[in-house]
Design a protein around this motif. Structure first.
Motif, PDB file in Angstrom:
ATOM      1  N   GLU A 162      26.164  23.365  53.369  1.00  0.00           N
ATOM      2  CA  GLU A 162      25.172  22.327  53.690  1.00  0.00           C
ATOM      3  C   GLU A 162      25.013  22.174  55.201  1.00  0.00           C
ATOM      4  O   GLU A 162      23.929  21.883  55.705  1.00  0.00           O
ATOM      5  N   GLN A 163      26.123  22.353  55.921  1.00  0.00           N
ATOM      6  CA  GLN A 163      26.079  22.215  57.380  1.00  0.00           C
ATOM      7  C   GLN A 163      25.533  23.460  58.075  1.00  0.00           C
ATOM      8  O   GLN A 163      25.277  23.440  59.279  1.00  0.00           O
ATOM      9  N   GLY A 164      25.369  24.534  57.300  1.00  0.00           N
ATOM     10  CA  GLY A 164      24.901  25.785  57.899  1.00  0.00           C
ATOM     11  C   GLY A 164      25.994  26.590  58.567  1.00  0.00           C
ATOM     12  O   GLY A 164      25.718  27.550  59.283  1.00  0.00           O
ATOM     13  N   ASN A 165      27.261  26.209  58.322  1.00  0.00           N
ATOM     14  CA  ASN A 165      28.398  26.941  58.887  1.00  0.00           C
ATOM     15  C   ASN A 165      28.788  28.031  57.878  1.00  0.00           C
ATOM     16  O   ASN A 165      29.731  27.878  57.099  1.00  0.00           O
ATOM     17  N   VAL A 166      28.021  29.115  57.878  1.00  0.00           N
ATOM     18  CA  VAL A 166      28.148  30.137  56.841  1.00  0.00           C
ATOM     19  C   VAL A 166      29.503  30.840  56.895  1.00  0.00           C
ATOM     20  O   VAL A 166      30.100  31.142  55.860  1.00  0.00           O
ATOM     21  N   PHE A 170      31.968  31.079  53.718  1.00  0.00           N
ATOM     22  CA  PHE A 170      32.481  32.313  53.135  1.00  0.00           C
ATOM     23  C   PHE A 170      34.006  32.271  53.040  1.00  0.00           C
ATOM     24  O   PHE A 170      34.599  32.601  52.004  1.00  0.00           O
ATOM     25  N   GLU A 171      34.656  31.871  54.132  1.00  0.00           N
ATOM     26  CA  GLU A 171      36.122  31.856  54.171  1.00  0.00           C
ATOM     27  C   GLU A 171      36.700  30.895  53.136  1.00  0.00           C
ATOM     28  O   GLU A 171      37.689  31.208  52.465  1.00  0.00           O
ATOM     29  N   SER A 172      36.079  29.734  52.994  1.00  0.00           N
ATOM     30  CA  SER A 172      36.586  28.744  52.038  1.00  0.00           C
ATOM     31  C   SER A 172      36.444  29.242  50.606  1.00  0.00           C
ATOM     32  O   SER A 172      37.355  29.085  49.787  1.00  0.00           O
ATOM     33  N   TYR A 173      35.293  29.833  50.297  1.00  0.00           N
ATOM     34  CA  TYR A 173      35.119  30.381  48.947  1.00  0.00           C
ATOM     35  C   TYR A 173      36.137  31.488  48.674  1.00  0.00           C
ATOM     36  O   TYR A 173      36.708  31.580  47.588  1.00  0.00           O
ATOM     37  N   LEU A 174      36.358  32.340  49.668  1.00  0.00           N
ATOM     38  CA  LEU A 174      37.316  33.437  49.482  1.00  0.00           C
ATOM     39  C   LEU A 174      38.744  32.909  49.360  1.00  0.00           C
ATOM     40  O   LEU A 174      39.551  33.447  48.580  1.00  0.00           O
ATOM     41  N   ASN A 175      39.076  31.851  50.097  1.00  0.00           N
ATOM     42  CA  ASN A 175      40.394  31.225  49.957  1.00  0.00           C
ATOM     43  C   ASN A 175      40.581  30.663  48.552  1.00  0.00           C
ATOM     44  O   ASN A 175      41.668  30.722  47.977  1.00  0.00           O
ATOM     45  N   PHE A 176      39.493  30.114  48.016  1.00  0.00           N
ATOM     46  CA  PHE A 176      39.559  29.559  46.657  1.00  0.00           C
ATOM     47  C   PHE A 176      39.740  30.661  45.628  1.00  0.00           C
ATOM     48  O   PHE A 176      40.623  30.583  44.766  1.00  0.00           O
ATOM     49  N   VAL A 177      38.915  31.706  45.709  1.00  0.00           N
ATOM     50  CA  VAL A 177      38.957  32.747  44.690  1.00  0.00           C
ATOM     51  C   VAL A 177      40.248  33.561  44.763  1.00  0.00           C
ATOM     52  O   VAL A 177      40.676  34.153  43.775  1.00  0.00           O
ATOM     53  N   GLU A 178      40.880  33.569  45.926  1.00  0.00           N
ATOM     54  CA  GLU A 178      42.180  34.265  46.055  1.00  0.00           C
ATOM     55  C   GLU A 178      43.209  33.669  45.110  1.00  0.00           C
ATOM     56  O   GLU A 178      44.060  34.374  44.562  1.00  0.00           O
ATOM     57  N   LEU A 179      43.142  32.355  44.898  1.00  0.00           N
ATOM     58  CA  LEU A 179      44.078  31.672  44.000  1.00  0.00           C
ATOM     59  C   LEU A 179      43.517  31.478  42.598  1.00  0.00           C
ATOM     60  O   LEU A 179      44.247  31.104  41.678  1.00  0.00           O
ATOM     61  N   ASN A 180      42.199  31.702  42.433  1.00  0.00           N
ATOM     62  CA  ASN A 180      41.546  31.487  41.142  1.00  0.00           C
ATOM     63  C   ASN A 180      40.575  32.637  40.878  1.00  0.00           C
ATOM     64  O   ASN A 180      39.364  32.458  40.892  1.00  0.00           O
ATOM     65  N   PHE A 191      27.456  33.258  46.876  1.00  0.00           N
ATOM     66  CA  PHE A 191      27.183  34.119  48.033  1.00  0.00           C
ATOM     67  C   PHE A 191      25.757  34.663  47.996  1.00  0.00           C
ATOM     68  O   PHE A 191      25.139  34.892  49.043  1.00  0.00           O
ATOM     69  N   SER A 192      25.228  34.888  46.779  1.00  0.00           N
ATOM     70  CA  SER A 192      23.884  35.466  46.638  1.00  0.00           C
ATOM     71  C   SER A 192      22.817  34.604  47.294  1.00  0.00           C
ATOM     72  O   SER A 192      21.745  35.104  47.652  1.00  0.00           O
ATOM     73  N   GLU A 193      23.100  33.319  47.443  1.00  0.00           N
ATOM     74  CA  GLU A 193      22.115  32.424  48.053  1.00  0.00           C
ATOM     75  C   GLU A 193      22.057  32.592  49.576  1.00  0.00           C
ATOM     76  O   GLU A 193      21.157  32.053  50.217  1.00  0.00           O
ATOM     77  N   PHE A 194      23.020  33.318  50.129  1.00  0.00           N
ATOM     78  CA  PHE A 194      23.089  33.422  51.595  1.00  0.00           C
ATOM     79  C   PHE A 194      22.930  34.843  52.125  1.00  0.00           C
ATOM     80  O   PHE A 194      22.714  35.025  53.319  1.00  0.00           O
ATOM     81  N   ILE A 195      23.052  35.842  51.243  1.00  0.00           N
ATOM     82  CA  ILE A 195      22.912  37.219  51.717  1.00  0.00           C
ATOM     83  C   ILE A 195      21.590  37.811  51.222  1.00  0.00           C
ATOM     84  O   ILE A 195      20.919  37.229  50.372  1.00  0.00           O
TER      85      ILE A 195
END
Length: 591
Positions: A162-166, A170-180, A191-195
């Motif tokens: 939302e803040q535009g800090n892409v 990305f890093e936060s989503y990857l940190n999440f999926v690393e554990l889940n 990610f598809s919404e940004f690439i």
């Protein structure tokens, strides 16, 4: 007495429920004066209900009665330890531009997380609801530091987005999926919404850099999978293949992912890459089914792109496969493919029919038998032995009732009748197939039915339609030059008739098949110019756009045509694809 108590209790609940609905409706409709009075009554009756209090506060804020809202909040804070009240108090100060006092209350709310990290659930959400995103980030990060088993990376990623800090998103989503890792597909959708399909897109470069860094510092194959996915979105199938090989090298359980990549590349007409991947599968696969499937796709792609001079090499490849693996049920799909090659490319249908009849002697199940008979029927149509072909198609319909194969066979019955000039019988079969469970068959049936119905009455002898059906048959027989000549005859002798745009479109497709792209361009342009209100206009726009995009290297012209479909043909079957292509050419995110 007990009954009266229960009845009274239920009446009270119902009364509260009705008042709550009325108050919410007032607020929704912007009648904040009435909303504040309604919520005041509800709060007076339930002074410990923070939902009523907060809605009352919001109503008062809309009326700019900040002092009244402050008094209510301070009174409730003195009685209850409920951190969101501190946030609401701070926000009330912020509305009055008292930023120092607002920040103080936000800090007080954040400090409660030190006492109980679980407060973060309600604190973080309240900050988000009030669009206090920096404070929400602080809350989630503080809680995860205090209690490492908490994971708010999805919330953080959403806020960063939302803040535009892409990058941080990305890093936060990857940190999440690393554990889940079960959420990997959810993360890919996010990610598809940004690439975009453009590998030079700033966000694509950013995600690639983050993933490459993770691969260098962490042996988790998840990062290779994500990088492979990114390359597929960019249609960079060679690089995706490199990542998939790295995954398979370390986890050689299954080649399914590599096989899927080969099929994607082939469907996208990236034939050389698909050939490389299928060749790798033939060399690497240990189980025979995977190996034979790879050979099947490999030889079919080679056939699709081969010149006549290369047909001898393809025949040699078939011989090698049959000599190595035999002619049994496991190689049946390759046997059918071989017969098709003999009939349609080597123009030797007699040997193809003989070969397939030998295949029918194998111990086949009903679906395998239907596959052989379907190809036999096609080859008999090629020979214009229509009645024999109809026998095979009808057998498939009878033996596999209601299956997709049976519906396909019914469509081939209709198409064969159409080739024969029996338009009435073809039409009767197509009417049934309009409701096919297979969307592809239903669409093809509708297209052919419209062709027949649009043209059968204009000429009592149906001469134009018969010529068109003959040209269609020649296309099926892999005789594009003869088909083009016959369509030329239609365009000269039946100019101005209903069939003219159909003939132009069919001829354009044949020109494309022969790689005569400028001739195809002229035909599509003629349809757009002279038949813009007819049924094939959107087809012409879309196919011409595809021609500009993929063959003539004129992306700006393609973009203009896709845009025409978006604005002028919203009901077109090409609408979604045209919109995606337009956005891709404009550099938008994929979704």
């Amino acid at each position: 007495m007990r009954f009266l108590f229960i009845l009274s209790f239920l009446c009270c609940i119902n009364m509260f429920s009705q008042e709550d609905i009325v108050a919410a409706e007032y607020y929704k409709n912007g009648d904040f004066e009435k909303a504040s009075l309604s919520y005041q009554r509800l709060y007076d009756k339930s002074p410990n209900n923070n939902s009523y209090l907060l809605q009352l506060v919001k109503s008062l804020q809309q009326l700019e009665k900040y002092q009244d809202a402050e008094s209510l909040l301070l009174n409730q804070i003195s009685k209850l330890n409920y951190p969101p009240l501190l946030i609401e108090l701070g926000y009330n100060y912020q509305l009055q531009n008292n930023i120092i006092e607002a920040e103080k209350q936000y800090e007080n709310a954040l400090a409660t997380i030190d006492q109980n990290p679980n407060f973060v659930f309600i604190i973080g959400k309240t900050f988000e609801d009030r669009s206090l995103l920096d404070q929400a980030i602080t809350a989630y990060e503080k809680a995860m530091l205090l209690k490492p088993d908490l994971n708010f990376n999805v919330q953080l990623a959403r806020i960063y987005g939302e803040q535009g800090n892409v990058e941080k998103m990305f890093e936060s989503y990857l940190n999440f999926v690393e554990l889940n890792d079960t959420y990997i597909n959810t993360i890919k959708r996010a990610f598809s919404e940004f690439i975009s399909e453009n590998s030079d897109n700033e966000n694509n470069i950013l995600l690639k850099r983050i993933l490459l860094k993770k691969i260098q510092t962490d042996q988790n194959l998840l990062w290779n999978e994500m990088l492979s996915w990114l390359f597929v979105q960019q249609k960079d199938y060679n690089r995706a293949f490199t990542q998939e090989k790295a995954i398979f090298f370390r986890q050689p359980e299954s080649l399914d992912r590599i096989e899927e990549l080969a099929l994607i590349a082939s469907a996208d007409k990236e034939y050389q890459t698909a050939l490389n991947i299928f060749a790798y599968l033939t060399e690497t696969a240990q189980d025979l089914d995977t190996k034979l499937k790879a050979y099947y796709h490999l030889i079919n792609i080679k056939t699709r792109i081969a010149t006549k001079a290369e047909y001898k090499d393809i025949l040699n490849e078939y011989d090698i496969i049959f000599n190595t693996y035999g002619k049994h049920t496991q190689t049946l799909s390759i046997q059918i493919s071989y017969a098709h090659f003999l009939a349609f490319y080597k123009h030797n249908p007699t040997d193809a029919v003989t070969f397939l009849k030998q295949s029918l002697e194998l111990p086949l199940n009903s679906f395998q038998e239907a596959g052989v008979k379907m190809e036999l029927g096609d080859i008999l149509v090629l020979q214009e032995k229509f009645n024999e072909a109809l026998i095979y198609y009808t057998q498939i319909q009878r033996n596999l009732k209601n299956s997709t194969l049976a519906q396909e066979a019914r469509f081939k019955v209709a198409k064969t009748s159409y080739y024969k000039g029996d338009f009435k019988w073809a039409e009767s079969q197509l009417k049934i197939l309009k409701s096919s469970t297979s969307q592809l068959i239903a669409n093809d049936a509708l297209d052919l039915m419209l062709l027949i119905t649009d043209n059968k009455y204009e000429d009592s002898t149906q001469s134009a339609l018969k010529l068109y059906a003959k040209a269609d048959l020649m296309d099926f027989q892999n005789k594009p030059d003869a088909a083009i000549s016959l369509l030329d005859k239609i365009l000269k002798e039946h100019k101005g008739k209903t069939i003219e745009d159909q003939a132009l479109f069919k001829q354009a497709q044949l020109f494309e098949k022969k790689q005569e792209y400028h001739k195809a361009e002229a035909n599509y342009q003629s349809i757009i110019t002279h038949f813009s209100d007819e049924i094939l206009a959107d087809d012409a726009y879309f196919h011409l756009a595809e021609l500009y995009k993929y063959q003539l290297n004129q992306p700006e012209k393609a973009k203009e045509l896709y845009e025409k479909i978006i604005f002028n043909y919203q009901d077109s079957i090409y609408f979604v694809e045209a919109r995606n292509r337009f956005r891709s050419l404009r550099g938008d995110a994929i979704n």
